[in-house]
Design a protein around this motif. Structure first.
Motif, mmCIF file in Angstrom:
data_model
loop_
_atom_site.group_PDB
_atom_site.id
_atom_site.type_symbol
_atom_site.label_atom_id
_atom_site.label_comp_id
_atom_site.label_asym_id
_atom_site.label_seq_id
_atom_site.Cartn_x
_atom_site.Cartn_y
_atom_site.Cartn_z
ATOM 1 N N LYS A 169 0.685 -1.199 -0.008
ATOM 2 C CA LYS A 169 -0.072 -0.023 0.071
ATOM 3 C C LYS A 169 0.911 1.255 -0.054
ATOM 4 C CE LYS A 169 -3.845 -2.387 2.516
ATOM 5 N NZ LYS A 169 -2.883 -3.615 2.847
ATOM 6 N N GLY A 170 1.951 1.065 0.137
ATOM 7 C CA GLY A 170 3.002 2.436 0.224
ATOM 8 C C GLY A 170 2.770 3.267 1.310
ATOM 9 N N LEU A 171 2.779 4.536 1.054
ATOM 10 C CA LEU A 171 2.772 5.475 2.331
ATOM 11 C C LEU A 171 1.230 5.582 2.851
ATOM 12 C CD1 LEU A 171 4.533 8.599 0.697
ATOM 13 C CD2 LEU A 171 5.301 7.134 2.724
ATOM 14 N N GLY A 172 0.355 5.525 1.682
ATOM 15 C CA GLY A 172 -1.021 5.597 2.376
ATOM 16 C C GLY A 172 -1.529 7.163 2.532
ATOM 17 N N ARG A 173 -0.987 7.871 2.206
ATOM 18 C CA ARG A 173 -1.449 9.497 2.035
ATOM 19 C C ARG A 173 -0.571 9.931 0.697
ATOM 20 N NH1 ARG A 173 -0.628 12.683 6.873
ATOM 21 N NH2 ARG A 173 -0.711 14.494 5.464
ATOM 22 N N VAL A 174 -1.288 11.111 0.187
ATOM 23 C CA VAL A 174 -0.541 11.587 -0.830
ATOM 24 C C VAL A 174 -0.336 13.244 -0.493
ATOM 25 C CG1 VAL A 174 -2.229 10.533 -2.319
ATOM 26 C CG2 VAL A 174 -3.087 12.601 -1.471
ATOM 27 N N THR A 175 -0.384 13.575 0.682
ATOM 28 C CA THR A 175 0.253 14.938 1.098
ATOM 29 C C THR A 175 1.037 14.842 1.972
ATOM 30 O OG1 THR A 175 -1.409 15.086 2.485
ATOM 31 C CG2 THR A 175 -2.228 16.206 0.540
ATOM 32 N N LEU A 210 4.568 5.488 8.872
ATOM 33 C CA LEU A 210 5.167 4.146 8.585
ATOM 34 C C LEU A 210 4.237 3.476 7.769
ATOM 35 C CD1 LEU A 210 6.650 3.757 12.338
ATOM 36 C CD2 LEU A 210 7.417 4.991 10.356
ATOM 37 N N GLY A 211 4.285 3.226 6.558
ATOM 38 C CA GLY A 211 3.820 2.762 5.502
ATOM 39 C C GLY A 211 3.990 1.245 5.343
ATOM 40 N N ASP A 212 3.504 0.843 4.300
ATOM 41 C CA ASP A 212 3.861 -0.590 3.713
ATOM 42 C C ASP A 212 4.631 -0.583 2.563
ATOM 43 O OD1 ASP A 212 3.295 -3.142 3.072
ATOM 44 O OD2 ASP A 212 1.372 -2.954 2.159
ATOM 45 N N GLY A 213 5.883 -0.811 2.820
ATOM 46 C CA GLY A 213 6.971 -0.891 1.933
ATOM 47 C C GLY A 213 7.666 0.483 1.734
ATOM 48 N N LEU A 214 6.869 1.805 2.029
ATOM 49 C CA LEU A 214 7.225 2.936 1.814
ATOM 50 C C LEU A 214 7.203 3.676 3.064
ATOM 51 C CD1 LEU A 214 6.291 3.625 -1.800
ATOM 52 C CD2 LEU A 214 8.901 3.600 -1.094
ATOM 53 N N SER A 215 8.027 4.381 3.895
ATOM 54 C CA SER A 215 7.868 5.277 5.053
ATOM 55 C C SER A 215 8.511 6.392 4.770
ATOM 56 C CB SER A 215 8.341 4.618 6.007
ATOM 57 O OG SER A 215 7.374 3.167 6.465
ATOM 58 N N TYR A 216 8.056 7.369 5.686
ATOM 59 C CA TYR A 216 8.465 8.924 5.474
ATOM 60 C C TYR A 216 8.463 9.597 7.013
ATOM 61 C CZ TYR A 216 9.118 13.626 4.065
ATOM 62 O OH TYR A 216 9.524 14.874 3.815
ATOM 63 N N HIS A 217 9.206 10.417 7.032
ATOM 64 C CA HIS A 217 8.994 11.380 8.130
ATOM 65 C C HIS A 217 9.478 12.739 7.854
ATOM 66 C CE1 HIS A 217 12.463 10.048 10.599
ATOM 67 N NE2 HIS A 217 12.827 11.252 10.601
ATOM 68 N N ALA A 234 14.868 6.572 16.250
ATOM 69 C CA ALA A 234 13.586 5.907 16.909
ATOM 70 C C ALA A 234 12.306 5.687 15.828
ATOM 71 C CB ALA A 234 12.875 6.942 17.964
ATOM 72 N N GLN A 235 12.190 6.424 14.854
ATOM 73 C CA GLN A 235 11.174 6.108 13.731
ATOM 74 C C GLN A 235 11.848 5.092 13.086
ATOM 75 O OE1 GLN A 235 8.966 7.907 15.071
ATOM 76 N NE2 GLN A 235 10.686 8.985 15.917
ATOM 77 N N PHE A 236 13.174 4.928 12.588
ATOM 78 C CA PHE A 236 13.460 3.753 11.907
ATOM 79 C C PHE A 236 13.373 2.483 12.493
ATOM 80 C CE2 PHE A 236 17.204 6.945 10.357
ATOM 81 C CZ PHE A 236 16.005 7.763 9.547
ATOM 82 N N MET A 237 13.740 2.566 13.705
ATOM 83 C CA MET A 237 13.550 1.566 14.600
ATOM 84 C C MET A 237 12.206 0.910 14.516
ATOM 85 S SD MET A 237 16.645 1.122 17.340
ATOM 86 C CE MET A 237 16.448 2.835 18.130
ATOM 87 N N ASP A 238 11.107 2.061 14.847
ATOM 88 C CA ASP A 238 9.641 1.373 14.959
ATOM 89 C C ASP A 238 9.466 0.840 13.471
ATOM 90 O OD1 ASP A 238 9.237 2.597 17.451
ATOM 91 O OD2 ASP A 238 8.324 4.388 16.765
ATOM 92 N N ARG A 239 9.706 1.109 12.469
ATOM 93 C CA ARG A 239 9.543 0.635 11.231
ATOM 94 C C ARG A 239 10.177 -1.128 11.300
ATOM 95 N NH1 ARG A 239 6.271 -1.728 8.272
ATOM 96 N NH2 ARG A 239 6.664 -2.439 6.323
ATOM 97 N N ALA A 240 11.492 -0.993 11.652
ATOM 98 C CA ALA A 240 12.285 -2.041 11.578
ATOM 99 C C ALA A 240 11.578 -3.085 12.383
ATOM 100 C CB ALA A 240 13.684 -1.677 11.876
ATOM 101 N N ASP A 241 11.077 -2.637 13.731
ATOM 102 C CA ASP A 241 10.511 -3.432 14.527
ATOM 103 C C ASP A 241 9.416 -4.190 14.102
ATOM 104 O OD1 ASP A 241 12.079 -2.790 16.512
ATOM 105 O OD2 ASP A 241 10.281 -1.448 17.725
ATOM 106 N N VAL A 242 8.620 -3.647 13.246
ATOM 107 C CA VAL A 242 7.316 -4.327 12.658
ATOM 108 C C VAL A 242 7.873 -5.344 11.273
ATOM 109 C CG1 VAL A 242 5.461 -3.987 11.220
ATOM 110 C CG2 VAL A 242 5.876 -2.210 12.945
ATOM 111 N N LEU A 243 8.833 -4.693 10.385
ATOM 112 C CA LEU A 243 9.275 -5.510 9.391
ATOM 113 C C LEU A 243 10.117 -6.696 9.884
ATOM 114 C CD1 LEU A 243 9.627 -5.087 6.224
ATOM 115 C CD2 LEU A 243 11.846 -3.758 6.652
#
Ligand code: GCU
Length: 437
Positions: free
Chosen positions: A385-391, A400-407, A421-430
């Motif tokens: 699903k990628g980022l799940g938002r367009v703005t 923290l998306g599905d395949g793609l994340s951004y902050h 902290a954010q990178f690890m939040d994503r990595a924890d799930v992945l």
């Protein structure tokens, strides 16, 4: 007087060689003036085929884009994995950081002989406990000031190779001093990373290629026969290509380290090293997560937008970073056969995390977001699903998306404990890492 008259012509002769760079303030920072160059279509192959399946992407479009990025931007790697690559573990301390971590130092040698290029790798690992994991997921990235800069731990070997002088960081006469210990500790958050169950591996980027035009005539580049910054073949690698190649060599080692889980390795980098991390991730599918922090122009930011740094400025200021062919796009971004969304898409279906900082306008945070967004259709080929938002999200609201994340973080060009902290939040799930109490 006589003396200064004698030197005057020499100074005048040298002056034209040091081309004045336009100041960063002279570039565009106005959204109304970003221009209207269309984004190159990521899902249309050169022969016009519209890519509709993951198989078509993998068989046709991905190899084609990889070749275009190689030929037109980063240059060809002049060596692959050297057949003579070997490593020696030079130190292990199982009671590092007050008993909270294991520290290892490993020297990679790229060939036989004492004068062969080498790379000193530093690894911190969590201490394995009874019943807990035995192989850890890892973050791997290069550092700017030597391994000893990432933590004040007195057990880290101080870099002894060339480094640009930096009075504040105590780099003197082209070498790191004891005073450089821990100068970038904030940027590495070692304790935080280890406490969350991750290993962290690093090496000094200047050991792979000195970050100056002469770098392409020295060390590993000379050994590979690069031919110098101006003497290179037009599509030969530049420093970013060499740094990226080095990241893959660290991965070669990590695959054999019994304490590391090679299926859960994230490659990361800040700024110019974020560009290198993206290129390493694009070429090397062993990296399961690819993190770009404030990588900007030549990294995650879209080049077809005129905002902040552009292709010409990159090539003028850093003639050794990219292939010489990339200079063909100076002031001609409309001719690019790709943009950074295609670079991010080369990771699919592996994970990508792009991080920007609101004050880092030189790196065009919106351009970094848009590239992440427009890589989405490629991830969708796998149902992601990628980022799940367009703005653009508000500051300090990670997506923290599905395949793609951004902050987009508060503050300036930097990598901070918040980013980690954010990178690890994503990595924890992945990587299915359980949060420790
Ligand atoms: C300069 C350069 C950027 C780069 C940055 C860095 O600002 O223009 O492209 O990302 O240095 O590496 O810190």
């Amino acid at each position: 007087m006589l003396r200064s008259l004698f030197f005057l012509p020499v100074v005048l002769l040298l002056a034209p060689l040091r081309a004045a760079l336009p100041p960063s303030s002279s570039y565009n920072y106005d959204e109304a003036k970003v221009g209207s160059i269309p984004l190159p279509a990521v899902l249309t192959a050169r022969d016009g085929t519209v890519i509709r399946t993951a198989a078509q992407w993998t068989e046709l479009r991905r190899p084609e884009l990889l070749e275009l990025f190689t030929r037109e931007m980063f240059g060809r790697n002049l060596v692959g994995r050297p057949p003579g690559l070997r490593w020696t573990v030079t130190s292990v301390d199982r009671t590092a950081l007050g008993g909270k971590a294991v520290r290892k130092e490993i020297t990679l040698a790229f060939a036989d002989g004492s004068d062969a290029p080498r790379l000193r790798v530093l690894v911190y690992l969590p201490v394995a406990v009874e019943g807990g994991p035995r192989r850890f997921p890892a973050f791997v990235g290069l550092n700017y000031f030597g391994n000893q800069s990432i933590h004040s731990d007195p057990g880290i070997t101080v870099s002894d190779v060339w480094m640009r002088d930096n009075a504040a960081f105590k780099v003197v006469n082209g070498r790191a001093t004891e005073g450089t210990r821990g100068v970038h500790a904030d940027r590495w958050a070692v304790e935080q990373v280890v406490a969350r169950g991750y290993a962290t591996a690093t090496a000094y980027y200047g050991e792979l290629c000195e970050d100056r035009p002469e770098g392409l005539s020295r060390g590993l580049a000379a050994w590979a026969g690069t031919g110098g910054t101006e003497g290179r073949a037009p599509d030969a690698w530049g420093a970013i290509g060499i740094w990226a190649w080095g990241l893959s060599r660290i991965m070669d080692y990590l695959e054999t380290d019994p304490d590391i889980d090679p299926a859960r390795v994230a490659v990361h980098g800040h700024s110019r090293l974020g560009k290198a991390a993206l290129w390493a991730g694009a070429q090397d599918p062993r990296f399961a997560l690819v993190i770009s922090n404030n990588s900007g122009a030549g990294g995650a930011a879209l080049a077809t937008r005129q905002f902040g740094e552009n292709v010409e400025r990159l090539n003028l200021a850093f003639p050794h970073w990219f292939s010489r062919t990339y200079r063909g796009y100076n002031g001609a971004e409309e001719k690019l056969p790709f943009d950074s969304h295609s670079l991010l898409a080369l990771m699919a279906p592996r994970d990508v995390y792009v991080a920007s900082a609101i004050e880092d306008t030189w790196a065009d945070p919106r351009g970094e977001f848009l590239a992440t967004l427009h890589a989405g259709p490629v991830f969708a080929l796998w149902g992601k699903k990628g980022l799940g938002r367009v703005t653009l999200p508000p500051v300090d609201h990670p997506v923290l998306g599905d395949g793609l994340s951004y902050h987009l973080r508060t503050g300036k060009h930097d990598i901070t404990p918040y980013d980690w902290a954010q990178f690890m939040d994503r990595a924890d799930v992945l990587f299915k890492v359980a949060r420790r109490p």
